[in-house]
Design a protein around this motif. Sequence first.
Motif, PDB file in Angstrom:
ATOM      1  N   SER A  98      -0.799  10.286   6.635  1.00 35.42           N
ATOM      2  CA  SER A  98       0.302  11.261   6.445  1.00 35.42           C
ATOM      3  C   SER A  98       1.516  10.354   5.900  1.00 35.42           C
ATOM      4  N   LYS A  99       1.901   9.529   6.804  1.00 36.70           N
ATOM      5  CA  LYS A  99       3.118   8.723   6.527  1.00 36.70           C
ATOM      6  C   LYS A  99       3.071   8.081   5.013  1.00 36.70           C
ATOM      7  N   LYS A 100       1.976   7.398   4.859  1.00 38.26           N
ATOM      8  CA  LYS A 100       1.595   6.737   3.602  1.00 38.26           C
ATOM      9  C   LYS A 100       1.780   7.552   2.460  1.00 38.26           C
ATOM     10  N   LEU A 101       0.901   8.657   2.719  1.00 40.42           N
ATOM     11  CA  LEU A 101       0.839   9.470   1.446  1.00 40.42           C
ATOM     12  C   LEU A 101       2.111  10.075   1.039  1.00 40.42           C
ATOM     13  N   LYS A 102       3.179  10.236   2.005  1.00 40.36           N
ATOM     14  CA  LYS A 102       4.384  10.770   1.788  1.00 40.36           C
ATOM     15  C   LYS A 102       5.232   9.644   1.045  1.00 40.36           C
ATOM     16  N   TYR A 103       5.166   8.384   1.565  1.00 42.57           N
ATOM     17  CA  TYR A 103       5.716   7.415   1.470  1.00 42.57           C
ATOM     18  C   TYR A 103       5.546   6.842  -0.200  1.00 42.57           C
ATOM     19  N   GLU A 104       4.073   6.644  -0.289  1.00 44.83           N
ATOM     20  CA  GLU A 104       3.931   6.342  -1.528  1.00 44.83           C
ATOM     21  C   GLU A 104       3.539   7.230  -2.642  1.00 44.83           C
ATOM     22  N   ARG A 105       3.240   8.205  -2.248  1.00 46.93           N
ATOM     23  CA  ARG A 105       3.059   9.581  -3.572  1.00 46.93           C
ATOM     24  C   ARG A 105       3.903  10.715  -3.559  1.00 46.93           C
ATOM     25  N   GLY A 106       4.773  10.839  -2.287  1.00 46.70           N
ATOM     26  CA  GLY A 106       5.641  12.073  -2.165  1.00 46.70           C
ATOM     27  C   GLY A 106       4.872  13.302  -1.756  1.00 46.70           C
ATOM     28  N   VAL A 107       3.480  13.319  -1.380  1.00 45.57           N
ATOM     29  CA  VAL A 107       2.942  14.416  -0.906  1.00 45.57           C
ATOM     30  C   VAL A 107       3.098  14.352   0.582  1.00 45.57           C
ATOM     31  N   VAL A 108       3.357  15.600   0.826  1.00 49.21           N
ATOM     32  CA  VAL A 108       3.994  15.716   2.512  1.00 49.21           C
ATOM     33  C   VAL A 108       3.108  16.552   3.084  1.00 49.21           C
ATOM     34  N   THR A 109       2.434  16.117   4.240  1.00 50.12           N
ATOM     35  CA  THR A 109       1.699  16.885   5.014  1.00 50.12           C
ATOM     36  C   THR A 109       1.784  16.710   6.512  1.00 50.12           C
ATOM     37  N   VAL A 110       1.181  17.223   7.368  1.00 53.78           N
ATOM     38  CA  VAL A 110       1.519  16.860   9.025  1.00 53.78           C
ATOM     39  C   VAL A 110       0.398  16.350   9.515  1.00 53.78           C
ATOM     40  N   PRO A 111       0.721  15.162  10.389  1.00 53.08           N
ATOM     41  CA  PRO A 111      -0.394  14.651  11.020  1.00 53.08           C
ATOM     42  C   PRO A 111      -1.096  15.397  12.103  1.00 53.08           C
ATOM     43  N   GLY A 112      -2.409  15.291  12.179  1.00 53.15           N
ATOM     44  CA  GLY A 112      -2.855  16.464  13.274  1.00 53.15           C
ATOM     45  C   GLY A 112      -2.502  16.002  14.710  1.00 53.15           C
ATOM     46  N   GLU A 113      -1.974  14.989  15.084  1.00 50.62           N
ATOM     47  CA  GLU A 113      -1.764  14.729  16.324  1.00 50.62           C
ATOM     48  C   GLU A 113      -0.314  15.548  16.646  1.00 50.62           C
ATOM     49  N   ALA A 114       0.505  16.233  15.817  1.00 48.43           N
ATOM     50  CA  ALA A 114       1.513  16.961  15.891  1.00 48.43           C
ATOM     51  C   ALA A 114       1.066  18.256  16.666  1.00 48.43           C
ATOM     52  N   ALA A 118       1.226  27.005  -1.241  1.00 48.23           N
ATOM     53  CA  ALA A 118       1.891  26.374  -2.174  1.00 48.23           C
ATOM     54  C   ALA A 118       1.364  26.668  -3.531  1.00 48.23           C
ATOM     55  N   SER A 119       1.877  26.597  -4.394  1.00 44.18           N
ATOM     56  CA  SER A 119       1.333  27.114  -6.010  1.00 44.18           C
ATOM     57  C   SER A 119       0.122  26.156  -6.170  1.00 44.18           C
ATOM     58  N   GLN A 120      -0.638  26.926  -7.047  1.00 46.98           N
ATOM     59  CA  GLN A 120      -2.005  26.266  -7.445  1.00 46.98           C
ATOM     60  C   GLN A 120      -1.664  25.051  -8.398  1.00 46.98           C
ATOM     61  N   ALA A 121      -0.476  24.973  -9.083  1.00 48.47           N
ATOM     62  CA  ALA A 121      -0.172  23.606  -9.658  1.00 48.47           C
ATOM     63  C   ALA A 121       0.283  22.640  -8.771  1.00 48.47           C
ATOM     64  N   THR A 122       0.949  22.942  -7.763  1.00 53.49           N
ATOM     65  CA  THR A 122       1.423  22.099  -6.667  1.00 53.49           C
ATOM     66  C   THR A 122       0.138  21.463  -5.910  1.00 53.49           C
ATOM     67  N   LEU A 123      -0.787  22.264  -5.729  1.00 55.24           N
ATOM     68  CA  LEU A 123      -2.076  22.081  -5.064  1.00 55.24           C
ATOM     69  C   LEU A 123      -2.949  20.913  -5.957  1.00 55.24           C
ATOM     70  N   GLU A 124      -2.823  21.419  -7.177  1.00 55.15           N
ATOM     71  CA  GLU A 124      -3.817  20.466  -8.257  1.00 55.15           C
ATOM     72  C   GLU A 124      -2.961  19.066  -8.102  1.00 55.15           C
ATOM     73  N   LYS A 125      -1.620  18.978  -8.509  1.00 55.95           N
ATOM     74  CA  LYS A 125      -1.130  17.859  -8.558  1.00 55.95           C
ATOM     75  C   LYS A 125      -1.093  16.950  -7.116  1.00 55.95           C
ATOM     76  N   SER A 126      -1.080  17.557  -6.192  1.00 58.81           N
ATOM     77  CA  SER A 126      -1.438  17.007  -4.723  1.00 58.81           C
ATOM     78  C   SER A 126      -2.835  16.260  -4.720  1.00 58.81           C
ATOM     79  N   LEU A 127      -3.837  16.963  -5.104  1.00 56.54           N
ATOM     80  CA  LEU A 127      -5.119  16.602  -4.843  1.00 56.54           C
ATOM     81  C   LEU A 127      -5.389  15.534  -5.818  1.00 56.54           C
ATOM     82  N   LYS A 128      -4.704  15.330  -6.938  1.00 53.76           N
ATOM     83  CA  LYS A 128      -4.891  14.089  -7.752  1.00 53.76           C
ATOM     84  C   LYS A 128      -4.122  12.926  -7.250  1.00 53.76           C
TER      85      LYS A 128
END
Length: 398
Positions: free
Chosen positions: A344-360, A380-390
């Motif tokens: 979660s931390k790396k994904l946000k740092y490197e790609r700007g995709v914000v998720t929550v770690p399960g341990e929260a 979140a919009s379909q467009a956001t989901l598509e970009k995030s998945l990429k």
Amino acid sequence: MDLQNILSKSALKAPFSGIRKVLEWESKIPADKWLRLNIGQPDFPCPSHITQAVCEAVNEGYTNYTSVYGLPELRQAIAKSTKAEKKGSYDPDTQVFITNGAQAAIYACLRTLLDPGDEVIVPDPCYPPYLTTIELCGGRPVPISTFKGESRFDISPSDLRQVLKGHSKVKALLLINPSNPTGSMYHETTLNAISDLILEKNNIIIISDEIYSRIVFEEVKTITQISKEIRDRTIIVGSFSKTYSMTGFRLGYLLGSAEILSTIKTIHHTMNICAPTMCQKAGVAALTGPQNEVEMMVQEYKKRRDYLVQNLRDIPGIECNKPQGAFYVFPKVIDTGMDGLTFSKKLKYERGVVTVPGEAFSDPSWQSPSRDYIRISYAASQATLEKSLKEINSFVQK
Ligand code: PLP
């Protein structure tokens, strides 16, 4: 000034929700470019007949306190819609209580039930403010794992039997149905078994958080639909926040025993006096007005769920559940070589995709498998989901 000695120990110890903490983490991507899959807030506008109702209410002078229980017309509308959903008959005068969102409902409810040292059985993983509230009330959360279900996150009746046997100070069993963070709903056979086990005990009640129960993708039951006996032992927590995209209105409610609610009244009055009056009028408009926008939102969430689950499952190292409701998935990411927090931390740092770690969603002392997971919100919009998945795909495969 020695604040550590001035602030209460329970307030200092109470954990702040890990869902919000993720926003403080660093990212090399500017905040306005983040792909936000962290928050459980519908991305649809609040239906216009509801926003109009709140404006009209202010103009018509609905600007004073209501009864502590809330506006009678809102309580009647809630009792009627609850009955229509086949969740039981509740007396609007004594068994329906309006609160400032589900959050205040949860606090008032647990503060009313718990003395220091009392225990509450909570599903692991669980919506974090429950753990904070139990801590603030001097209570102790006792986890029951939902990681053992084969096709969904579910409670095992034999685990529940064991937990009940091993803990003599349990006051309540908490169910979150559908669940935040997993989106799973308990299987009907599980609900039947839970009902049997709780009815064997005299002094345990069920708190059933059903704030997502209108956002479901298949026919699934909640605990009060099992029998009248278990309904009498259950307090339902409800909310307008997610169903009608009304998170800022702060409107929720409790349904249950008149005796319990009349004690909850004191706690709720002390904190809030009543829920905002004009928002209660908006709640009446929400329940009695057209429901087509709710149906449209649910259809859209279902499409997004299918899209997300299928595409996450195609990414090597990710295992993804297929939830029955809400707008969250809880994929297991450990086989990518990263635990949930690192991922979660790396994904946000490197790609700007914000998720929550399960341990929260677990207490650190539980050593929970939730540390192998992350939570993704598809509000979140379909467009956001598509970009995030990429981004997630190339992040994992880099
Ligand atoms: N319960 C659960 C399971 C939630 O996910 C949330 C919010 O995300 C709440 C309660 C609080 O909802 P409300 O906005 O009604 O206070």
